[in-house]
Write a protein that holds these residues in place. Structure first.
Motif, mmCIF file in Angstrom:
data_model
loop_
_atom_site.group_PDB
_atom_site.id
_atom_site.type_symbol
_atom_site.label_atom_id
_atom_site.label_comp_id
_atom_site.label_asym_id
_atom_site.label_seq_id
_atom_site.Cartn_x
_atom_site.Cartn_y
_atom_site.Cartn_z
ATOM 1 N N SER A 114 -7.904 -9.210 15.136
ATOM 2 C CA SER A 114 -6.650 -8.820 14.754
ATOM 3 C C SER A 114 -6.763 -9.960 13.247
ATOM 4 C CB SER A 114 -5.921 -9.510 15.634
ATOM 5 O OG SER A 114 -4.458 -9.075 14.928
ATOM 6 N N VAL A 115 -5.876 -9.527 12.491
ATOM 7 C CA VAL A 115 -6.276 -9.691 11.250
ATOM 8 C C VAL A 115 -4.951 -10.934 11.389
ATOM 9 C CG1 VAL A 115 -4.995 -9.509 8.691
ATOM 10 C CG2 VAL A 115 -7.259 -8.548 9.205
ATOM 11 N N ASP A 116 -3.806 -10.315 12.453
ATOM 12 C CA ASP A 116 -2.246 -11.284 12.704
ATOM 13 C C ASP A 116 -2.574 -12.741 13.015
ATOM 14 O OD1 ASP A 116 -0.934 -8.984 11.326
ATOM 15 O OD2 ASP A 116 -0.573 -8.412 13.305
ATOM 16 N N ASP A 117 -3.658 -12.305 13.901
ATOM 17 C CA ASP A 117 -4.615 -13.689 14.279
ATOM 18 C C ASP A 117 -3.952 -14.700 13.635
ATOM 19 O OD1 ASP A 117 -3.460 -12.839 17.056
ATOM 20 O OD2 ASP A 117 -6.061 -11.689 17.723
ATOM 21 N N ALA A 118 -5.195 -14.138 13.076
ATOM 22 C CA ALA A 118 -5.927 -15.297 11.997
ATOM 23 C C ALA A 118 -4.498 -15.914 11.284
ATOM 24 C CB ALA A 118 -7.079 -14.843 11.171
ATOM 25 N N VAL A 119 -3.853 -14.883 10.598
ATOM 26 C CA VAL A 119 -2.585 -15.027 9.712
ATOM 27 C C VAL A 119 -1.211 -16.518 10.755
ATOM 28 C CG1 VAL A 119 -0.884 -14.269 8.657
ATOM 29 C CG2 VAL A 119 -2.516 -13.437 8.534
#
Length: 344
Positions: free
Chosen positions: A216-221
């Motif tokens: 998930s991109v959200d995990d990185a953010v």
């Protein structure tokens, strides 16, 4: 508005897509959004290799020139013929919404427009506008359920001429599903690994498949905002191995800092605490992400948030100007922001 549900998409693509000119593809599954947008682009009849017919724009391009979508839609191509305008990274930008409303009132005859957006909550500006329009197709993209994942497995393995045991299928279903492109890439990797084998066994899945359900991109953010470099690098490793565009991460991070900027302004103008502003401007956030955003509001000053948002925006512009260095620019910028968060 015509809304195409998940089970209706393939039929719509084959029978009706050519009769529409305006499309909004949105949802939390960024890979599925990208995949379906590409399939729609292929149905427009526009040559995707022709730079005069295909105009790819990022929302940042429209932010700098808010009338560009209308200008591009109204212009005549150098060699005539149909034209496709493909916009990535939209959310609820008013200038985009206004342009889509005008295009919906007078649909361009020789121009198709595809807008890719993230997860739009019910009642959000862009989604609400499209739902009220008669000439725009909305295609929501949510994470694949078990039925869709089984269909994806069957499709990919049939192409490779492979069978799969029930135990291996069950193990596979537990490891994929968070992002369509990531899941598809994992399946192709598995098919390559098992080439010339009679069937895929459970141990093959354990040996070669990573956990694509958690990409998930959200995990990185969230790792960036938490100031956790090792978690950030781990998330980025999973994202790059899944072939998800790194650009999506820096773009999502920019949007998060723009939201923080708006929140900090409200906190200072109305003299309210972080918890209260989270109930208004942050009400659309997933409940698991709210503590991270609230902590960032407490640790980052308004000046630092604005400065970081400007730096991220400049980096996004650099990735557009120097496409060959896109991944390096994005990774270096995001790691720098992570370290800034850690210091705070």
């Amino acid at each position: 508005m015509a809304e195409i549900k998940a089970h209706e998409f393939e039929g719509f693509l084959e029978r009706s897509a050519r009769s529409w000119r305006l499309f909004l593809v949105y949802g939390p599954d960024r890979g599925l959004v990208s995949e379906r947008a590409a399939l729609l682009a292929g149905k427009t009849g526009v040559s995707l290799d022709d730079p005069f017919s295909l105009i790819k724009l990022d929302i940042v391009d429209l932010q700098r020139d808010q009338g560009r979508l209308l200008n591009e839609a109204g212009s005549i191509g150098l060699f005539g013929g149909d034209k496709l305008i493909w916009i990535r990274g939209a959310s609820n930008e008013k200038y985009l919404v206004d342009s889509l409303q005008l295009l919906s009132d007078k649909v361009p005859e020789a121009t198709a427009v595809i807008v890719e957006a993230g997860d739009l909550k019910k009642g959000s500006l862009l989604r609400k506008t499209v739902e009220a329009a008669r000439n725009i197709v909305a295609i929501p993209c949510y994470a694949d359920d078990t039925r869709a994942l089984n269909s994806l497995i069957d499709s990919e393995l049939a192409t490779a001429g492979l069978g799969i045991t029930p135990a291996a299928r069950q193990a596979l279903l537990e490891l994929i599903g968070g992002d369509r492109i990531a899941s598809r890439n994992e399946l192709r990797k598995l098919a390559l690994y098992c080439r010339n084998k009679p069937a895929i066994e459970e141990h093959h899945v354990a040996e070669i498949i990573g956990d694509a359900s958690a990409i998930s991109v959200d995990d990185a953010v969230d790792a960036v905002l938490s100031g956790d470099p090792s978690r950030f690098l781990h998330a980025m490793q999973k994202i790059t191995s899944s072939k998800t565009a790194v650009f999506l991460v820096i773009q999502a991070c920019l949007k998060q800092f723009q939201l923080l900027d708006a929140m900090k302004i409200e906190m200072e103008e109305k003299r309210v605490p972080a918890a209260q502003v989270m109930q208004t401007l942050g009400r659309h956030l997933h409940f698991r992400r709210k503590p991270i955003i609230e902590q960032a509001l407490r640790t980052w000053s308004a000046e630092a948030v604005a400065r970081e948002a400007n730096r991220l925006q400049a980096a996004v512009l650099q990735t557009r100007k120097r496409a060959s260095l896109e991944d390096s620019i994005a990774l270096q910028t995001l790691l720098s922001t992570t370290l800034q968060s850690a210091r705070r």
